[in-house]
Structures are given as C-alpha cells and as structure tokens.
Enzyme design. Structure first.
Site, short mmCIF file in Angstrom:
data_model
loop_
_atom_site.label_atom_id
_atom_site.label_comp_id
_atom_site.label_asym_id
_atom_site.label_seq_id
_atom_site.Cartn_x
_atom_site.Cartn_y
_atom_site.Cartn_z
N HIS A 82 19.26 65.03 33.89
CA HIS A 82 19.69 63.73 34.41
C HIS A 82 20.73 63.15 33.47
O HIS A 82 20.65 63.29 32.26
CB HIS A 82 18.50 62.79 34.52
CG HIS A 82 18.75 61.63 35.44
ND1 HIS A 82 18.56 61.71 36.80
CD2 HIS A 82 19.21 60.39 35.21
CE1 HIS A 82 18.86 60.56 37.36
NE2 HIS A 82 19.28 59.73 36.41
N ASP A 161 11.57 52.51 41.57
CA ASP A 161 12.94 52.75 41.10
C ASP A 161 13.93 52.66 42.26
O ASP A 161 15.04 52.16 42.11
CB ASP A 161 13.05 54.11 40.39
CG ASP A 161 14.45 54.31 39.81
OD1 ASP A 161 14.93 53.40 39.10
OD2 ASP A 161 15.08 55.34 40.09
N ARG A 168 19.64 46.41 40.76
CA ARG A 168 20.41 46.38 39.50
C ARG A 168 21.88 46.68 39.76
O ARG A 168 22.76 46.12 39.12
CB ARG A 168 19.83 47.41 38.51
CG ARG A 168 18.51 46.97 37.91
CD ARG A 168 17.87 48.11 37.11
NE ARG A 168 18.74 48.64 36.09
CZ ARG A 168 18.88 49.95 35.81
NH1 ARG A 168 18.18 50.86 36.47
NH2 ARG A 168 19.69 50.34 34.88
N SER A 183 13.97 53.69 34.51
CA SER A 183 14.48 54.17 35.79
C SER A 183 14.57 55.70 35.80
O SER A 183 14.06 56.37 36.71
CB SER A 183 15.88 53.55 36.03
OG SER A 183 16.59 54.24 37.02
N LYS A 187 11.39 58.51 37.66
CA LYS A 187 11.59 59.49 38.74
C LYS A 187 11.49 60.92 38.23
O LYS A 187 11.01 61.81 38.93
CB LYS A 187 12.85 59.24 39.56
CG LYS A 187 14.15 59.12 38.85
CD LYS A 187 15.26 58.73 39.85
CE LYS A 187 16.56 58.37 39.16
NZ LYS A 187 16.51 57.04 38.51
N1 URA Z 1 20.45 56.86 35.96
C1 URA Z 1 19.32 56.32 36.48
O1 URA Z 1 18.58 56.98 37.20
N2 URA Z 1 19.02 55.05 36.19
C2 URA Z 1 19.79 54.28 35.40
O2 URA Z 1 19.44 53.14 35.16
C3 URA Z 1 20.96 54.84 34.85
C4 URA Z 1 21.28 56.15 35.16
#
Ligand code: URA
Length: 443
Positions: A82, A161, A168, A183, A187
C-alpha cells in the site's frame, strides 16, 4: 456516546479513551452520526493530534467495523502493498500482477483518490466494466483461482474506512498520521494478509512533505503491522515530482499497460521493481529483495505480468480489449497542449507534484465534494520530465478534460508547476530508506 462530547473533548485538546472512539466509529459506520458531526470531529483531531493509544484504538475500531478475513485456507504466503499516496502513483497497477505472476498471492484492498492524490480504485474503475465491489465470497474465490484480487473497502470489509476516507477527501483532513495509519492498516489487516510492504511517500506531492514526518508515519505503520503479527516493511520513496508521465485515472492505466509491456519509464519501474522484489522476498519465493527484483523484471520481460493483468480485468468484469489497444479508446478527449514560455531555455529542474495533482482534480480526475463523479479519462501527460532539455514553445504537458470552464487557468497552473533553468539538473534515486521492526536501513 454523545458525538458532541467527543468533538468538544477533542477540540479542547483532551485524549479520548478507546471506548469513546470505538463507540463514535461504530455509530458513524451505522449511520447514526451524520457527516457534519464527523467532519467536525475529524478537523478537531487533525488540529489537536491523537496520541499513540488513540491511534491504536482508532485502528482497532476501524478494523473491527467489518469482517476480518481469514485466508489461511488459501495456499501461499499472502502479501500486499500500500502507498501512503502520491501523484501519478500507479505502482499497484503494475506491481500486483507482477507479484502474482511470480507465484505470491496478492489480496489487495485499495482506496479512491484522496485530496490531490489519485487512488487505485478510481484507476481500476476507469477500465470499462471493471468491478471493485466483489463480495467476500467472490474475493476469496478469485484469490484462490488467480492469485490476485483488487477491490475497494465494502459494506462488509473495512466499512468505517470506506466512509471516513470519502469524508476526509473533501474536508481537508487527509494529512494526519493517525488518520493515514488507521485508514491504511484497518483495511490491510482486514483483507487476510500474512505480510505487507508499505510505500511511504515523502516530498512535495506526498501527504508527508518532510523526511522526519515520513519516518514517523513509516514507524507508526510498521508498529501497527507488527502488533498484529504481520511482517511489515516500509520503503520511503520520493514524491516531489509525479511518478511516470501520466496523471489521472485512465491515463495512468494506459501508462501501466505500457510499463508492463516493457516501455522505459525509469522512475516508475524503479519503485515498482524494488517494492515487488520486497514482496517476493516476504512471500518466500525469493532469497532476498534483490533476487526478487530480478524475478519481477523477468515477469515483465516474459509478458507473464501483463497476462495476469488481462486475467484480472477479465475476472472482474472489465473490457480486456482496451488493454490490447489502449490508445484507441474513443472517449478520450482531444489533448490541450501546455507549452514552455518564451524565456524557457535549459532543462526541467523539477515539476511540482502537488500543483499537478490539484490540476488533475480540477480537470475532473478527482472529487471536490463527496457527490462528485470522476471523469475516467481526465488528467495529464507530461511531455517533459526533470533532466530533459526544453526550448521556448515546446510542449511541456498535454491536458485531457471534458470540462470547458477554467481550462486556461488550469493550463497556467500546469505551466507554472515546471521549473526550467539553464543549470545541470540531477535526478536523484527514487528509493530513500527502508524500515522494519529492526530499524532503518539506508538504501
Ligand atoms: N491511503 C489510505 O488508504 N489512506 C490514507 O489515509 C492515505 C493513503
């Protein structure tokens, strides 16, 4: 739980305990706390900060807002990656098929565009027909069959999320370590992984502008991963200049296809292969991240990674014909050229990724309100990158948009994002440092 109490507590600089945070997140996820109250809470927490215990409680509450998948029946070490968010950051689109092609299963839950940065989900959905809302059953079945599945947060997995992320995006509450960490990790921990690679972006186009902030984010993310018993490695990579040349949803898919077919895109491929190598090492099919990088390169060279991308698109209902002839897509608007000013002479020193990211949102590639829909084909293509020579009148960038208002102003912003001087320009390596539970390592 009284949401007003949570808001005022936070506004006045007090820490909330785990019970209060869990109750707030649960109530918001159920729809019992409206967006306007959650927005006020987010802004209060953004301005006052959250301590380590609050960040941990927030992550746990978001993780348990939905199901936490157990993929132990699916063979192999499941590894995901990620990014903390950047401009032109299409790495997941290349890396996931590369890693799956090398035999490591990749279960990936991604997000949409966030602030000025793009999101993997919006990019995947720019492929006509592509479904990112698979059920848990479909998700697990596809991972077993194909070794790769790419979806978004759903009502079942990480629903908190899903809602908070969208809020956000449009309330100026993105650039906050506790929010980013909770966040991402809520996930990722819900999706059933064994190990995780994080690309912590640092620089002008990242949410963390400075190295100390990016380090703090990397340490927070790895700390959460290790607390849950997942091997977690963070790479800190540069995000001052957009990655690759394409910015926008379909433009980035198109560039990813070219990358998987062997086109030379040095900065993009450097980050992609480095992170893929790390994933292959964590996944147990490579003796070291360097050996993994070599295997990743071979999966590109042989065409195996592109074949997996094609299988993925087909499995998730997308139109594979656009992958084979990406430049013939009929709904792509005519480009608008942005040219170098009359006094431009020399080479591009830098391109302000933040300005380019906001310009992409203005072109229609991102959202300004929760209700906005994105234009899949909107975005830019950068004709010049740092280190490349420029003469007056030469094309710097091409804009793609279906919007007719404000295009001149956006073109001016894009022109101003380029710094052109007659000094020699140095393009630094993309990967800065690597962090694990054992500490930092210079790359
Ligand atoms: N990626 C995410 O999933 N959440 C964030 O807040 C920033 C990047």
């Amino acid at each position: 739980m009284n949401p007003v109490h949570c808001i005022t507590q936070k506004r006045d600089g007090h820490a909330l305990d785990a019970d209060a945070l869990t109750a707030l997140i649960d109530a918001y996820t159920r729809g019992d706390v409206p967006d306007y109250q959650m927005s006020a809470f987010l802004m209060a927490a953004f301005l006052q900060g959250m301590n380590e215990a609050e960040t941990a409680a927030l992550t746990d509450a978001m993780l348990h807002s939905g199901v936490v998948l157990d993929l132990s029946d699916t063979p192999g070490t499941k590894v995901d990656k990620h990014s903390t968010g950047g401009v032109g950051d299409k790495v997941s689109l290349l890396l996931a098929p590369i890693v799956a092609a090398c035999g490591v299963p990749v279960p990936m839950i991604s997000g949409r565009g966030l602030g000025h940065s793009g999101g993997t989900l919006d990019k995947l959905e720019s492929i006509p027909g592509f479904r990112t809302d698979l059920t848990v059953h479909e998700y697990q079945a596809q991972l077993t069959d194909l070794g790769l599945v790419m979806i978004g947060q759903t009502d079942e997995i990480a629903p908190a999320d899903r809602k908070l992320y969208a809020l956000r995006d449009v309330t100026g509450t993105v650039e906050c370590i506790p929010f980013i960490a909770s966040s991402i990790m809520s996930k990722k921990l819900a999706e059933g992984i064994d190990a995780l690679v994080l690309d912590v972006k640092c620089g002008r186009g990242a949410f963390m502008k400075t190295e100390p902030d990016a380090r703090r984010l990397a340490e927070t993310l790895v700390g959460i991963g290790e607390r849950f018993g997942k091997r977690t490695v963070a790479w800190m990579t540069r995000m001052d200049v957009p990655l690759g040349r394409a910015v926008g949803n379909w433009p980035e898919v198109e560039e990813s296809i070219r990358g998987l077919r062997g086109a030379e895109i040095p900065d993009l491929m450097e980050v992609t292969l480095a992170l893929a190598g790390e994933m292959l090492h964590l996944g147990g099919v490579a003796d070291s991240p360097e050996a993994g990088q070599q295997q990743a390169q071979e999966a590109v060279d042989s065409g195996a990674a592109f074949d997996v991308l094609t299988d993925l698109v087909e499995a998730q209902g997308g139109d594979v014909s656009v992958l084979h002839a990406p430049d013939t897509r009929p709904d792509v608007p005519e480009p608008i050229d942005v040219v170098a000013p009359d006094d431009a002479e020399g080479a591009v020193q830098t391109i302000d990724a933040l300005a380019i990211g906001y310009a992409a949102v203005d072109l229609g590639a991102g959202r300004r309100t929760k209700e906005d829909t994105v234009d899949p084909t909107a975005g830019h293509s950068l004709a010049k990158k740092p280190g490349e020579a420029v003469a007056p009148g030469e094309v710097l960038a091409r804009l793609y948009t279906h919007r007719t208002d404000d295009v001149d102003r956006i073109a001016e912003d894009v022109r101003a994002a380029f710094t052109i001087t007659d000094e020699a320009s140095v393009v630094p390596p993309m990967c800065i440092d690597r962090y694990t539970a054992d500490g930092w390592q210079k790359l």
